[in-house]
Design a protein around this motif. Structure first.
Motif, mmCIF file in Angstrom:
data_model
loop_
_atom_site.group_PDB
_atom_site.id
_atom_site.type_symbol
_atom_site.label_atom_id
_atom_site.label_comp_id
_atom_site.label_asym_id
_atom_site.label_seq_id
_atom_site.Cartn_x
_atom_site.Cartn_y
_atom_site.Cartn_z
ATOM 1 N N THR A 143 -65.117 29.735 33.420
ATOM 2 C CA THR A 143 -65.004 28.923 32.209
ATOM 3 C C THR A 143 -65.789 29.530 31.054
ATOM 4 N N GLU A 144 -66.816 30.348 31.355
ATOM 5 C CA GLU A 144 -67.583 30.975 30.281
ATOM 6 C C GLU A 144 -66.776 32.046 29.544
ATOM 7 N N GLU A 145 -65.665 32.500 30.124
ATOM 8 C CA GLU A 145 -64.816 33.502 29.484
ATOM 9 C C GLU A 145 -63.532 32.899 28.920
#
Length: 162
Positions: A143-145
């Motif tokens: 989710t961080e990307e």
């Protein structure tokens, strides 16, 4: 020009020739691009009005004279990229380890990253226009990307997500 086995003794001449040569891709000499002014020609002015063309011997004599000047002790540890005092001991951290995942290729050996799900929606406001965006989590990425994409494009290419 063949300098024979002592080619390294003539690097100053080669550097001068390169820095004062016109390069068509940048439209000027490298010296002019770096310093904003033209490189002085290899002329030696002793007094006003007197000129003498400097040859390789004169440039070599000046280079040798500069090389004979010893560096002060406080300059002996300077590196041309960073100062030695900036070095720190590396502390191991588990988050620095990269874990590789196997990539699945299509039959034609291409890789197409597919969206996994929509995480968020927002409207980006311009002066007189609103652009709807969606945050997309991509397959085999965390989710961080996630990236913001146009909602209209995602609706057209991946209607199953919206």
């Amino acid at each position: 020009m063949d300098f024979g086995p002592a080619w390294h003794d003539h690097l100053a001449l080669v550097e001068f020739a390169y820095n004062s040569s016109y390069h068509s891709n940048i439209g000027m000499t490298p010296f002019e691009a770096l310093y904003g002014r033209r490189c002085r020609s290899p002329l030696f002015w002793d007094k006003v009005g007197e000129r003498q063309v400097e040859g390789p011997q004169m440039i070599q004599q000046r280079t040798d004279a500069v090389e004979m000047i010893p560096l002060p002790p406080y300059l002996s540890s300077i590196h041309d990229v960073f100062h030695v005092s900036l070095l720190r001991q590396y502390v191991a951290d588990e988050s620095h380890i990269l874990h590789l995942t196997e990539v699945q290729l299509d039959q034609d050996l291409s890789y197409v990253e597919r969206p996994l799900r929509i995480l968020d929606r927002k409207d980006k406001m311009l002066r007189n226009k609103s652009i709807p965006l969606v945050m997309v989590q991509w397959q085999r990425r965390g989710t961080e990307e996630a990236t913001w994409e146009l909602e209209s494009r995602m609706r057209a290419e991946h209607p199953e997500l919206i």
